[in-house]
Structure formats: C-alpha cells, structure tokens
Enzyme design. Structure first.
Site, PDB file in Angstrom:
ATOM      1  N   GLY A 325       0.862  -1.185   0.000  1.00 33.38           N
ATOM      2  CA  GLY A 325       0.000   0.000   0.000  1.00 33.38           C
ATOM      3  C   GLY A 325       0.891   1.225   0.000  1.00 33.38           C
ATOM      4  O   GLY A 325       2.066   1.177  -0.388  1.00 33.38           O
ATOM      5  N   SER A 326       0.344   2.299   0.526  1.00 30.21           N
ATOM      6  CA  SER A 326       1.073   3.571   0.457  1.00 30.21           C
ATOM      7  C   SER A 326       2.289   3.626   1.377  1.00 30.21           C
ATOM      8  O   SER A 326       3.041   4.609   1.343  1.00 30.21           O
ATOM      9  CB  SER A 326       0.129   4.720   0.782  1.00 30.21           C
ATOM     10  OG  SER A 326      -0.919   4.729  -0.160  1.00 30.21           O
ATOM     11  N   THR A 327       2.480   2.610   2.221  1.00 32.00           N
ATOM     12  CA  THR A 327       3.670   2.627   3.075  1.00 32.00           C
ATOM     13  C   THR A 327       4.928   2.559   2.224  1.00 32.00           C
ATOM     14  O   THR A 327       6.025   2.811   2.703  1.00 32.00           O
ATOM     15  CB  THR A 327       3.671   1.450   4.068  1.00 32.00           C
ATOM     16  OG1 THR A 327       3.619   0.231   3.320  1.00 32.00           O
ATOM     17  CG2 THR A 327       2.504   1.506   5.022  1.00 32.00           C
ATOM     18  N   GLU A 557      -7.686   5.988   0.900  1.00 30.94           N
ATOM     19  CA  GLU A 557      -6.887   6.089   2.117  1.00 30.94           C
ATOM     20  C   GLU A 557      -7.749   6.447   3.313  1.00 30.94           C
ATOM     21  O   GLU A 557      -7.445   6.089   4.434  1.00 30.94           O
ATOM     22  CB  GLU A 557      -5.803   7.146   1.953  1.00 30.94           C
ATOM     23  CG  GLU A 557      -4.645   6.720   1.070  1.00 30.94           C
ATOM     24  CD  GLU A 557      -3.775   5.664   1.720  1.00 30.94           C
ATOM     25  OE1 GLU A 557      -3.760   5.561   2.963  1.00 30.94           O
ATOM     26  OE2 GLU A 557      -3.121   4.909   0.968  1.00 30.94           O
TER      27      GLU A 557
END
Lengths: 620, 379
Positions: A325-327, A557
């Site tokens: 994901g956005s990590t 998100e």
C-alpha cells in the site's frame, strides 16, 4: 572240591571285577576331562565374551534429561519454565502383551483412546526409547491408585517429567513458539543420542531456533539392574548439562499492550528498537495457547487449530505477505530525491487521475476525487497522493524502485532468529516473466509505485524498513535473542549485528521525507491525523497504507463509513501503518497491519503511548 | 609333676584306645567321611551366596545334612548281608510306591513326584535310586559272567520298568539317572562290546518313539538345549544365563558373594539345579578344578572300597551306587555348562534340598558298611 571251585571262581571274578572297575574309572576320568574341557572353553577361552555379556546383563544406562533452558523477556519476566508432572511410562521391551497391560491399566487410570493412539505412534518410531510414556500429567488420584497397584504392573513406572510451561500463554507464542512431541521428521535432523528417553523438542519459533542452546546435554545414570529389570544400585552418575537460559529482546508488557490494542481484530504488530534491531514486540493475532502442545496435543485439537479459518497458528508478523500500500511511498520518495529524478521543489498539478502518454488504457485514479492540487514530494507523502507517485515512477523506472526497496531489505528474508519467515516479493520484469510468463508493462511500474500489484512485504520487513528510515539509513539485523546465560552464570549479551547502511548523497533528504511523515500524523491534512489522534507526548513520524483486497478500483486512504458499509467484513481492505518515535532520538519503530479494518494508526498510538510515556513513568 | 605327666600320658593312651574302639564301632569310613563333609561345607557356602545370603536356607540345609548324616550312620551299621535277602521285597515296595505316586501323588509344580504321608512328603523316585542298584546287584551276584541273554533281559526289565514309571511322573532327570545307573551296573557286571553297540543302536532307533511320548515342556528343553539363542527369553534363558555365569567367572572367579549373575538373580533355580553356575561364577576355573578334585576323591575312594569288597553283591552294589553318584554329578554339570539338555538333576551333596541329599548319604552309608563290615579272612 566244590569249595575250591567256588574259591577259584571268586578270585577270578574279583580280578575280572577289578579290570572292569579300572575301565569304569578310565571312562569316568574321560567324562571328567570332558567337563573340564567344557569349563575351560567357557571360562578361559570365551571369558571375554561371557564377561561382556554379564556386564551387559547387569548395567543399564538410564538417560537423565537435562533441564531445558528457561526463557525470559528483556526485563527478566519469565516466559518459559519447566514444571514437574507425573507420567506413566512403559518399558516396552519388558512387556509381552502390551494390549492386555494397557487394558489392565485402564482399570486404575483414565487412559483415553487418544493417549493410546499417541503411544502407538511413538511405538512405531525408529529411534524408540526404552521407556515410552502412555500418559503424561497424571492426576493426584491416578498417581495414588497406581502406587497401590504397582505390583501388578512390572515394567510400568511413574516418572516425574519436566513439562514445559508458558506462564504468559498465548500472549507470547508468536515469538516463542512451543515444544511438542518429537515426530518422525524431527528425528532426522537431531543427534538422537542426546534425545534418548525424551519426548519433547522445540517445534516452532524460538523454541525451535534455539533448540540446541536450550536443550543442553543428556546425562546418564549407570545402574545395576537385576533380572527383573529393577535397579539395584547406582554405579555412577554422568550429570546432564542443563540448557542455557535465554533472554529475549521482547518486552512482554509491550507485547501484551500491542495484542490488546488490536482488540478483536486480526493482524500483526512488529516493534523494533531502531538502534540495534532488537524486536520489542512480535504480535500475530489471533493467537493460541502454546501450553496445549507441551504435554502432547491430540490430533483433534491440533486440527481445529491448524484448519481454523482465521489461522491462529500462522505467524502473520513474519510469514504473511501483504501489499505495501502507500507505506511504500517514503522509500520511493527517498530514491527519487537521491537519484536526482526530482528535486524537493518538484511539483505536479494533480487533477485526480493520471494517464500514460499514448496509452489507450483508462486513467489511474487518485483516492481523492478531484485530486490534491499542486503537490510536491512532502505533500505527496503527507496526503498520500497517488498521482504524484504515478508521475515520478514513470521517471524512475521499476529498476530504481526495486533497487531502493532491496537496499532496505525487502524481497528477502530478514534472517530473524525464528525459522518461520517469508521473503515477500519485489517484482521486476525478470520476476514477472518467470512467475507469470508475461512481459512487464509500464502500468506495472505505476501500480508498484503505490505498493499494489505484486509488491508484497511482511510486517517484519516493513518494521525493519521504517527502523532504517528512523536511523537515517543505519540498519541492523532484527533479532529476538538479547542474551544467553549458561550454567556458569555468565550472561552473554547478543551483539547487534549491523547490516550495510543506506547512504544518501545528500543526508538532508532523510529529513525531507521524515518531516513529511511527521505531517502524516501531525498535520490536519495528514492521512493518519484523525485516526492517530491529537497531541502525542512525543514527536512521531508515520505513514499509512491500505492493502487492497479484490482490486478495488480506487484505493481509498480515508474511507468514509458509508463506503465501508456495503462491503462484507472479510472483503474490506487491510490497513497498514508504519511509524517511529521520537523523531530526534528514535526509540521504537513500528509496523502494523490490521486485517479488514482501518484502525492501524489507532493501534500505533496505543503502543507508542505505552512505550514512550506509560512505561517510562512506571520506571521512574 | 612327673607322676602327673606319666599319669596323663597313660591316660592319653587309654583315651586313644577308647576313641579308636568307638570309631571302629561306628562303622564309618574316615577317608570317605572327610570328602563328604568337605563337599557339605562347599555346598553350604555356595548356598549362602546363591540364596542371597539367606541364613534361613543355610540352617535348613544344615538340618537336612544332620538328618542325612543320621541316615548314613544307620545304613553304615547294617551289613549288606543282613538286608540282601530282603532286596526283592524292598524293590517291589518302592516300585509300588512309584505307581502310587503316578496315580494319586501330590501335585507339586504341576508334576507328581511326591507321596504325601501327612507330615512327611517324599519322592519314591529317590528311593528307587537306591532300590534299583540293590536289586540289580542282588539279581546279578550269583549269575555267571559274562551275562547270558536271559539274565540280561531280566536286568533290563529291572532297569526300564521303574525308569518308565518315573518318566511318567514326569521326572525325566531322575528317569535318565536311574537308566544310566542301571546301564553302568550292567557294564560293571560284564557285558560284551557287541551288546553295548547293539543297545546303543536300539536306543537311537527308539529315540523318535520316546520323543513322541515326551511332554511339550520336555521337548522345549531339548530344543533349547540345541539352540538356546533361538529363544533367549523363553526356554533358552536358563542355559544362556548359566553359560554367562560360568564363562564370566574366568580363571579365579568374581569372589564369594560377588557373582553378579547370582545376586542380580539372572541365574534360574540357583540354589538347586544351577548351583554349580553360582560356584563357578564366584570361584572360576581354578575353583571348579578344586571342587572336581573333591568329587574325584570321593568317587575314587568309593571305587576303591568297591574293588576291595568281599563278595559280588557288595561289589556290584557299591559300584552301582558310586556310578549313580557320578552320573548325577556329570549330568548336572553337563546341563549347567550347556553340553547336556536341561533335565532337573541336582548336584549331589551341594544342591539345596533334602530328598536327593538323603538318598546319596544313604548310599554312602551302604558303601561305608561294605568297607567296615569286612570279615577278616585269610589272616
């Protein structure tokens, strides 16, 4: 005349008799010599053989189990101990009719079909021990009634066995693992001499990884036994060497807090001290009670655990692979800045979608309808702007993206000191060709840049990665062993093992990304601002992420309750959160995955609050 | 002082004379008695070790010895000529008792060997060990030698009938002993070599028939004799453990009370049939030679008495009794050392138990009586 005749006859007879007596005497002598020859053969000629046989007859080496090493957490809280329990043992070689004996035993001791099944399984093993346990952990009543009836059961004995016990039970099992009955496969890798007469071995987790350390060395009691196998006296004792006690890097209180913070949700938490790679908490939920295994688990219970739909025995912290994901964004931002692909001032205008030039494909959308406006790298991290990263990914290319991720340790095992670990996936054109037989498309690079597609990581790798960011590139091998204490009482600390650091051309690049991550949590526009909550007592940097399930078109998100409502629980996205604190002097780095729930930053808040505030206050 | 000395000297002489007279009247043979007592001491010593230092057993055996000695003493008083006419009656009675045992005998360990007279129980088969040699000696003493076929035939009946009855009890050991003893007497009485071979041939052909009539446990014993290792925990166990005990004794043994096979109870029936294994484990090869020497001395002395007996009956009687003694000795040691099948034969004068002890002491009484009731002729 008759008298004379008789007299003559008499002397003749007497002489005759003397001759015969002589013959008889010779015969007797020959027979006597035969006996002597036989004795000579046995006593002199074959003395060595029979002497050895006699010694064999009379001596028995009774193995003495070494005490398994104890396990403590980093603060000296006991995590694994040995408790004495009575077990009912059968000397199999001395019993002619096992079936009948077991049936007789049933009359005084409650022996379940499961016990018998387990017994028969160990009976069939190649490395069979002299004494096989039929039942472990007898009750007080059973012990008493056995002793009363013992005379009826030659070859059956009660033994005190040390049974492993985990006082914190399911709280700590993710790291510790457990010991269980030695199985057929287990025998293959071990020194069977050292496991004579023992039933248990580390199966999973640290108990398995440090088996050699914890096991110690078997001892022997040399006893003289009589013809019935009863020990008569002890000749000598070769004492066993107890296993080493080990201290873990785990803070069992933090571990418990993390478990509680997950509440009823499934997920994983990994907390690492960035300064040395010590793992402070390793949580996988749901969890299970390791004490079920320590006296031999029956197959029903085992199967229930093994095949349960929520997989409690699967170590999510080290084995589950999730999409980043956005990590993934801070890592890519670092590479883009460091390689000069963008400058800190590089800006794009985000319309809410991104379209590849000359592509007929539909555009890639941002989670925020209408876009984020003018976006630089810091804002892109803080607000988790997808379009910004779509854009720079086309400039960077997949090779440079993979390069930075691999330097942070993604895509390969961290070599943590438990065996159950996955390596995750960092896809490349080569990888894709090999695994799917398809070519790498520009679109693959684009979705990789927001941590979707085939990009996969374990929570442990993620924690390890964020720890390196916290440390401005200094990396350590994540590990669970803090110290080893052998019998001579010397407590040997485990030295942190440094990994090749990540050096940036401009060290200030770290600060750009870390500041943006700080805003993720602290700035009202930050993607974790609401869920992390306001006013932490420490400075913190973080990054949210969402692991997409079933390829939702838009990765949201900040999903609203309305958007979540229509989705069944098990299809909802996993929420990820990585964080470290305090920024200026990092003490703890976290990776959190909450399955089918967006609460990951909340979990982080509880953990950080405890570790950086409550625990410190308790200490003072 | 001088006077007193003289007095005491003469006193001493009178005492010596009186003692000599008493000794002569006791009709005991000094040399034989020494050997017997020596064996008795051996026996009690080994028994103490074999029984796991049980003084109870030792005292019991000593009492057995006391009784047996009285029996010996009584038999020594009776000149052979006195009971010679009664021999057929004695033989007949013992045979009757044997039959009685087979039909109504007390059951002991599954085999019938004992006649129960309330307080006293005894084994008529033991008596047969005395009665049969007597009967043979009686029957053969006025026959011409070498024996004619007719005499031989009747002798064989005298031997075989009691042996069969004893075997039926079933007591294979004693039956074999009785047979062997009878055979020895015939040998002494004088039979031709042709006959010996003929009988051996007959025995070999008879073996399968005997096999057919044997009990299962007797067959097992024979099996395990041939290959004890086939069934080390079953029927072969005794022989294997006994061989280990003997073999591990080495030259000098493990020392009295230090035989591991003995005190750890690996040896079976170690107070009775296998007592020799105990002895040879603790005293080794040298000890065995010593024990054999004592046995040889007793047998030698008895043979000497036999050859110097004055009439054929006495000679045959003594000869057959000695040979019976030797046969017991040989069969027991042979079985314990694993060269003969395990048949329950005790080691004479050593094994624990009264029955066989009394029988052998009685036969030594008879032998002594032959030696001490000699008529002084020709002097």
């Amino acid at each position: 005349m008759p008298y004379f005749h008789k007299l003559k006859n008499y002397t003749h007879e007497s002489n005759q008799f003397k001759k015969r007596m002589l013959k008889a005497a010779i015969l007797l002598t020959l027979l006597l010599v035969l006996l002597i020859a036989r004795l000579f053969n046995l006593q002199i000629f074959n003395y060595k053989l029979y002497s050895a046989l006699a010694t064999n007859n009379q001596l028995e080496y009774v193995p003495i189990e070494p005490n398994r090493g104890l396990i403590y957490d980093r603060n000296g809280i006991l995590l694994a101990e040995n408790l004495p329990a009575f077990s009912l043992n059968i000397a199999v070689d001395r019993i002619k009719n096992l079936e009948a004996t077991i049936n007789n035993l049933k009359t005084i001791i409650d022996i379940t079909p499961k016990d018998i099944q387990q017994f028969k399984r160990s009976l069939q093993q190649k490395h069979r021990q002299l004494q096989l346990p039929l039942k472990i952990k007898l009750t007080q009543e059973e012990i008493a009634s056995f002793y009363v009836n013992q005379y009826r059961f030659p070859g059956i004995s009660l033994d005190t066995k040390m049974i492993r016990h985990y006082p914190l039970a399911e709280d700590i099992v993710t790291a510790l693992g457990y010991v269980g009955r030695i199985s057929k496969q287990d025998w293959q890798g071990i020194d069977s001499e050292n496991y004579k007469n023992s039933d248990f071995i580390g199966k999973v987790g640290l108990e398995k990884y440090y088996e050699t350390k914890l096991r110690g060395k078997i001892g022997y009691k040399v006893v003289e036994i009589d013809a019935n196998g009863r020990p008569v006296r002890t000749i000598k004792i070769i004492p066993p060497t107890p296993g080493a006690n080990i201290y873990l890097t785990i803070d069992s209180k933090l571990q418990k807090i993390a478990l509680e913070a997950l509440d009823k949700e499934q997920g994983a938490v990994v907390a690492i001290d960035p300064n040395n790679g010590e793992i402070l908490a390793l949580v996988s939920k749901p969890t299970y009670d390791p004490n079920l295994f320590t006296s031999g688990i029956d197959s029903d219970t085992f199967n229930k655990l093994q095949f349960s739909s929520n997989k409690p025995m699967y170590n999510r912290a080290t084995r589950s692979i999730f999409p980043f994901g956005s990590t993934i964004k801070p890592f890519i931002a670092l590479q883009a800045l460091d390689t000069g692909t963008i400058t800190p001032n590089f800006k794009i205008s985000d319309p809410g979608w991104f379209k590849l030039e000359n592509s007929k494909q539909p555009p890639y959308r941002d989670w925020q309808h209408g876009g984020h406006g003018i976006v630089d790298v810091a804002k892109a991290i803080t607000e988790s702007c997808n379009v910004f990263f779509y854009t720079i990914s086309t400039k960077l290319g997949i090779a440079k993206i993979d390069d930075i991720l691999e330097r942070f340790g993604f895509g390969s095992k961290t070599n943590i000191d438990i065996a159950e670990e996955s390596s995750g996936i960092i896809p490349s054109p080569k990888w894709k060709m090999k695994n799917t037989g398809k070519h790498w498309y520009p679109g693959d690079t684009i979705i990789s840049s927001i941590g979707q597609g085939d990009m996969k990581t374990t929570p442990l790798q993620l924690a390890n990665g964020i720890a390196a960011i916290a440390n401005h590139g200094k990396r350590y091998q994540p590990h669970l062993l803090l110290a080893t204490q052998t019998i001579d009482k010397a407590r040997a600390m485990q030295e942190p093992f440094a990994l090749p650091p990540i050096t940036l051309k401009n060290p200030n690049t770290w600060n750009i990304v870390i500041n943006a991550m700080h805003d993720v949590v602290m700035n009202p526009s930050g993607s974790a601002y609401t869920r992390f909550g306001p006013n932490p007592a420490y400075s913190v940097a973080g990054k949210t992420g969402t692991a997409q399930l079933y390829h939702h078109k838009i990765v949201n998100e900040n999903p609203t309750p309305e958007s979540e409502e229509g989705t069944p629980k098990h299809l909802r996205n996993h929420s990820l959160f990585i964080a470290f604190a305090p920024i200026e002097n990092p003490q703890i780095a976290l990776a959190i995955v909450v399955e089918n729930n967006k609460m990951a930053p909340k979990v982080a808040r509880k953990i950080l609050d405890y570790y950086l505030v409550d625990a410190v206050q308790q200490k003072n | 002082m001088v006077n007193y000395n003289l007095l005491s000297n003469s006193n001493q002489k009178t005492w010596d004379k009186i003692l000599a007279k008493v000794w002569q009247r006791s009709h005991l043979d000094f040399m034989l008695l020494c050997g017997i007592l020596l064996l008795g001491l051996f026996g009690v010593g080994i028994l103490y070790s074999a029984s796991g230092k049980s003084m109870v057993l030792v005292w019991h055996q000593a009492a057995n010895f006391g009784v047996a000695f009285i029996v010996l003493f009584i038999f020594a008083q009776i000149p052979a000529s006195r009971y010679r006419p009664l021999v057929p009656w004695i033989f007949g009675m013992v045979l009757l008792m044997l039959f009685a045992v087979v039909s109504v005998g007390a059951v002991n360990r599954g085999v019938q060997r004992w006649l129960n007279f309330g307080l006293v129980r005894f084994q008529p088969s033991e008596l047969m060990k005395l009665a049969m040699p007597m009967m043979l000696a009686w029957y053969l003493c006025n026959k011409t030698f070498p024996l004619r076929i007719k005499d031989l035939f009747f002798s064989c009946i005298i031997i075989v009938v009691p042996a069969l009855v004893i075997a039926k009890q079933p007591d294979l050991g004693t039956a074999i002993l009785v047979m062997a003893t009878g055979g020895f007497v015939l040998l002494l009485a004088g039979i031709t070599w042709q006959l010996i071979f003929g009988v051996s041939f007959l025995l070999m052909t008879a073996a399968p028939i005997v096999w057919h009539f044997m009990h299962d446990y007797q067959k097992m014993r024979l099996f395990s004799f041939w290959s004890p290792e086939n069934d080390p925990f079953g029927s072969g166990y005794n022989i294997i453990q006994s061989k280990i005990a003997i073999g591990s004794g080495g030259w000098f043994g493990k020392g009295w009370l230090h035989g591991s096979q003995t005190y750890l109870q690996f040896l079976p029936v170690r107070s009775t049939d296998f007592i020799f294994a105990v002895y040879s484990e603790e005293f080794g090869f040298i000890g065995c030679l010593l024990l054999f020497a004592v046995f040889a001395y007793i047998i030698g002395r008895s043979l000497y008495i036999g050859t110097h007996a004055q009439d054929t009956f006495s000679r045959l009687l003594v000869g057959s009794l000695v040979l019976s003694f030797f046969t017991s000795f040989f069969v027991n040691i042979g079985m314990v050392a694993g060269i003969l099948p395990v048949v329950g034969v005790p080691l004479p004068l050593i094994s624990y138990g009264g029955s066989s002890l009394i029988t052998f002491m009685a036969s030594f009484g008879i032998i002594m009586s032959v030696q001490t009731h000699r008529k002084l002729i020709g002097s």
